[in-house]
Design an enzyme around this catalytic site. Structure first.
Site, short mmCIF file in Angstrom:
data_model
loop_
_atom_site.label_atom_id
_atom_site.label_comp_id
_atom_site.label_asym_id
_atom_site.label_seq_id
_atom_site.Cartn_x
_atom_site.Cartn_y
_atom_site.Cartn_z
CG ASP A 1 -1.99 1.06 1.22
OD1 ASP A 1 -2.98 0.98 0.48
OD2 ASP A 1 -1.78 2.02 1.99
CG HIS B 1 -5.55 -2.92 -0.64
ND1 HIS B 1 -4.75 -2.47 -1.67
CD2 HIS B 1 -5.21 -2.17 0.45
CE1 HIS B 1 -3.98 -1.48 -1.23
NE2 HIS B 1 -4.24 -1.28 0.04
#
Length: 316
Positions: A102, A295
């Site tokens: 991320d 994610h």
């Protein structure tokens, strides 16, 4: 069983950083993303240690036990790269493999780009390296996604952190579920009159990879801090564009690996950047896609991520 230990390290960037670490051997620096902390690497710390590496996961600038300055301008990409390099220096002064997920991925990519002398290898998860654009990013995102898009909304003062701090357990639970491979795959766009978390539904039950104890652990790690520091990273998006002019379209030379889930909207929305990743990362060794993964790559698929990381590390 390998133990994860904790201490504070005076990084040579000037910031006193909390780190979790395990093992001895070549240094592997694990950089988390938003809205996480060192805990997102809990599965990798022990696996890397058992494989013969010194795995270190800091709470990055502004996060959890590390905390950080009040000035939003102190969260630029140059500060974040400085922290990574400062930790490498403080932890032995040699070179490290820098792994980021991320927001940690751009920090890892930029550390490899700006200080290749300190980086043996670089791994990005979810977020591929993106070459610097010709114009600042925030206005472009506003045109494409509207004022409710979370990166645009996070430019506002005070309100974004107040939303996340109001009920931290709910914030972690809703964010981690919504963007996972088990979630609805909802884009983080605040509805009219609502907040970013309103785009993240409450799960009827947690996915198998995430427990109530995990949520409680995240809340406990944030006991002495708030979300202002983490959201300040987003408030530097245009400043980062200004500061990185000297590296416009510069290549990343260290050996590299990219890992992403095929249900991660961040990755599936960046297919062109991923297809052309080797244009700017010429020593890209592999791109690994994880089926059904969303994610939160290293938390959702720890065994597969560990296998890919250890294979990459041993090949260096």
């Amino acid at each position: 069983m390998t133990e994860i230990t904790h201490r504070f390290v005076d990084a040579q960037s000037g910031l006193r950083m909390h780190v979790a670490e395990a093992g001895e051997g070549p240094l592997v620096l694990l950089l988390h993303g938003f809205p996480e902390c060192w805990y997102s690497w809990r599965h990798q710390l022990t696996a890397l240690a058992d494989a013969g590496f010194h795995a270190v996961a800091p709470d990055q600038r502004g996060y959890a036990r590390t905390g950080g300055p009040a000035d939003p301008a102190a969260y630029s990409i140059l500060h974040l790269v400085g922290d990574a390099v400062g930790l490498i220096e403080a932890l032995g002064g040699g070179r490290a493999v820098v792994v980021g997920h991320d927001w940690g991925a751009p920090v890892a990519w930029h550390t490899a780009q700006m200080r290749p002398d300190k980086v043996r290898g670089v791994v990005g998860m979810s977020v591929p390296h993106r070459p610097r654009t010709s114009t600042p990013p925030v206005a472009s995102m506003r045109r494409m996604f509207g004022d409710g898009f979370y990166m645009v909304r996070f430019q506002e003062p005070d309100a974004p952190e107040a939303e996340f701090d109001r009920d931290r357990a709910a914030a972690f639970r809703r964010m981690l579920y919504a963007a996972s491979g088990d979630g609805p795959g909802t884009a983080l766009i605040a509805p009219e009159g609502g907040g970013v978390l309103d785009a993240c539904p409450e799960p009827e039950k947690l996915p198998a990879w995430l427990t109530e104890d995990d949520i409680a652990a995240y809340v406990a790690e944030y006991a002495g801090s708030d979300f202002t520091g983490p959201i300040n990273w987003y408030r530097n998006l245009d400043r980062n564009w200004d500061l990185t002019a000297a590296w416009h379209r510069a290549q990343i030379s260290p050996p590299a690996l990219y890992i992403a889930g095929d249900r991660d909207l961040v990755a599936t929305g960046a297919t062109r950047a991923i297809e052309h990743l080797s244009d700017f990362v010429p020593n890209l060794r592999d791109t690994v896609w994880l089926s059904g993964c969303g994610h939160w790559t290293q938390q959702e698929r720890p065994a597969e991520v560990n296998d890919a990381l250890i294979a990459f590390l041993r090949a260096l």
